[in-house]
Design an enzyme around this catalytic site. Sequence first.
Site, PDB file in Angstrom:
ATOM      1  N   HIS A 192       0.840  -1.196   0.000  1.00  0.00           N
ATOM      2  CA  HIS A 192       0.000   0.000   0.000  1.00  0.00           C
ATOM      3  C   HIS A 192       0.878   1.249   0.000  1.00  0.00           C
ATOM      4  O   HIS A 192       0.934   1.961  -1.006  1.00  0.00           O
ATOM      5  CB  HIS A 192      -0.918  -0.025   1.228  1.00  0.00           C
TER       6      HIS A 192
ATOM      7  N   HIS B 261      -1.376   1.576   8.123  1.00  0.00           N
ATOM      8  CA  HIS B 261      -2.820   1.692   7.911  1.00  0.00           C
ATOM      9  C   HIS B 261      -3.541   0.378   8.148  1.00  0.00           C
ATOM     10  O   HIS B 261      -4.651   0.188   7.723  1.00  0.00           O
ATOM     11  CB  HIS B 261      -3.102   2.231   6.506  1.00  0.00           C
TER      12      HIS B 261
END
Lengths: 819, 174
Positions: free
Chosen positions: B103, B122
Amino acid sequence: MAYKRNIDRLPIIPAGAKEHNVACHYCIVGCGYKAYTWPLKTQGSTDSNWIGADLSQQQGAETEAWYAPSMYNVVKQNGKDVHLVIKPDVNCVVNSGLGSIRGARMAENRKSDVTGTQQQRLTDPMVWRYGTWQPTSWDDALDLVARVTARVIDKDNEDDLFVSMFDHGGSAGGYENTWGTGKLYFESMKVRHCRIHNRPAYNSEVHSSRDMGVDELNYNYADYEVTDTIFLVGTNPMECQTNLFLNHMAKGMQNGAKVVISDPRRTVTVDASEQYAGAENVLHLAIKPGSDVALHNTLFTYIADQGWVDADFIAKSTFQGDVAVPADSAHPASLGSFEAARVACKMSLADGAAATGLTEAQIIQAAEWIAKPKEDGSRRKCVTGYEKGIIWGNDNYRAIGSLLNIALATGNVGREGGGCCRLGGHQEGYYRPSDAHVGRPAPYIDDLLIAGRGKVHHIWANDHYKTTLNASQFKRVYNRRSQMVKDAMDAAAGRSREELVDAIVSAVNAGGIFSVCVDIIHSQIGQAAHVILPAAESGEMNLTSMNGERRLRLTEKYMDPPGSARPDCLIAAGIAQNLERVLREEGRNDYADQFKGYDWKTEEDAFMDGYHQGNPEVTYDRLRAMGNDGVLEPVVGYADGKLIGTNRLYEDGVFTRHGREDGKALFCMGEWRGWQAAGKAQQQANHRFFINNGRANMNWQNWFLDQGNEFVMDRFPVPFIQINPEDMAELGIKAGDMVEVYNDMGATQALAYPEPTAKRNETFMVFGAPNGAQGNIVNAGVNELILPNYKATWANIRKISDATPASAAVSYKSWEVEL
Amino acid sequence: MKCNRLVDVGRRQFLRGGVLGAAGAAAATVLPAGQAQAQTAKAMLDYPSSKLANISDLKVNEPMDIGYPDADSPGILLKLGTPVEGGVGPDGDIVAYSVLCPHKGYIMSYAASDKTLNCPGHFSRFDCEKGGQQIWGHATQNLPQFTLRVDDKGDIYAEGADELIYGRLSNVLA
């Protein structure tokens, strides 16, 4: 094995590649992206590239100088193949370079004849001919649509034309396309029998907020960063508005904000909030399903009794007196003053605890975090976000109204660090003539279709088969009615156009329905269609939308639409022009005149004809110059080369959304009354499992593009239902088994996914999936204003199959991060 | 006890360039032996064949930090203890993955409790028993898994990768 692309290098964007502004076309947050395109036979190098970085070196975390294979494709631009990279924009204030699992696959989810992606996209108009769908020209398809439609409508008599039309921004919506369709059906015609893409009527999802004077998108996202408390109700932003959560709410938590989350289930939002804020600063109110009004009224009562209200704000900005708007068929609760609402909504801690299943201490704790002044006496700032948990939950009008009561009482609307807003689904992008003729309550369209009403049905990017309630019955009836027309068309094969139209009209007069489907893919309801018209999406056309903080941006066209697909606004114009022509041929000149005014060559023409007329400062050129940060609506001026927007609504304390001249906000006087919609209590009593339902992080809405995306379908070959492991053991269900979820309305299927945090007998199922429509088991009950209650559904569960080979291969581990 | 703060430290080290030894409980760090070479004319790149460890070095469910295809690409070599599809070695249970979250490139930590890699940035999660499938998260790809070969001496070699590694547009740097 997990799906792997086996792509281990990507073409490098060269210096001088074309750069386009893109607001993500999926969720309402509208993250900023940049689309880069360049000729197929060129590329950058490790030392000469778009960003001037040394790409022979490993780049660090959060680098701008990397993109994933999902952000790359080869597409057509002006008829030529070009490289395409769509990557998150580090300079956009909305997302600061973050991409979601949905938006960061935009490039991969474009149709490509070279890489073979999204071959499901429609490329040419199709008509039902010789027993199947045959490609044809736009002229031929639109002529048939116009001739059949003209036979069932007349001046001031358009009730036999049913229209299902999206009202959103992003995707294939936006100001251009809502105007095109809106002008056709609400100006040239006054179509009353219409509905919106995700619900069975043409209505607001937040009537009470608007009736109370408060637009549902009143803050800006930065308010989350400077608040004292974030109050989230029936919403799961970590999955559904991901970068609102990660880029704004998380910052608020890191700045010390406390978090109150009202949701029957423990979502990943709860888990992530605990990570950011510390578990001691997160209060999860795991209420009994549907008890929101009880919780809100108890909080409101307690907060008011403690005197933790903003008396000055209440005096200056809210209605004084008793009842301002009495309850009636259009208002499911009376609206009035703060004191009147205190009387109507009064609910003791004991009653609130009993109704919600919470402890009194939890309710007090929530009230303190929301409203108790700080030690120095200053008021707490609290921002409230809500979404489908109450919008599509029990007693919509009162649930939203009772929540807004708390925000108004504490002076948290129109202030920094405040706001009471829905978090939203799609972006917005609504600009249409008045819908007042539709009426309120609006007609319950899907029910009318089941009852045999309607003769011609125009469908604009709606898929009732996946996103309606009482869907089992709806599909049975719609299949039968549309098949009557298919049979008539088959029998008329080889005859003239006039005879074909006669045959169709005979069939619809005998109870059939002629179905015209405008969409980007051949949808499930499109299997019943007689004419299919291919539409373009954002990026295949220029498209303007507004995000959840009213941020208006222009997504620039970076590629060609597939085949001969067109923007919806130009398809609407084509229908209007063909209707005008056909009506004139038939000598109906007065009526034909109503269909003038569609001389649009481009989507920009439609924008100028619609949105620009109401907002004369706004043009494509000016929006382009405003880039991915755009401007917050309403736009109030233009100076120094920039559009001037509105940072936050109601900063002057004057409330206008209800149209009252006094500018005073109203409170909602709706007492708690248990299950509101018909049949819910009975269904609950007769079935074991609560089938909560909603969106999931990985797939967008009804999976329309994701059903053709290997990365998504590899993870969830079948829509999942999360079940408590002990419940699974009792029923003899293993992880990955296919289960049938069935009740008095019908049945659907899902993949069993063990979820240890799920309460016993309370499940969660993905909504809107193509191969397991949850709507099949939702009963027909709606609220007084025809808002569906998808959430309140109960059913039984049984195993119907071992895991499929695809389902057996995937992971069934917990979603909660383990750090 | 959450150890995400520790991983945050790892991330800062990574941003400064101090990649190795930051992720997980490192038993040893192994650098690739061969010189990485980028070649653009083939279906996939030519990868170095790098000796990572000997089977006897591995303890069940204790990841060893590695760098592959070069020292700037951190990963783990892991003996899971139960055979998995794609696992090598006599027990079919040895796997290797990149630990840069696809990501945003944060260094992930290994959770021995459920054999997952977890991102402190995250909160994405990947299943080491399912080919690096993302269990939940924001990445748009599953985790790059390194192709392994075990010779008759029990030496384990990495010889390829099946997804693009975060932070490089060619897995083998030029």
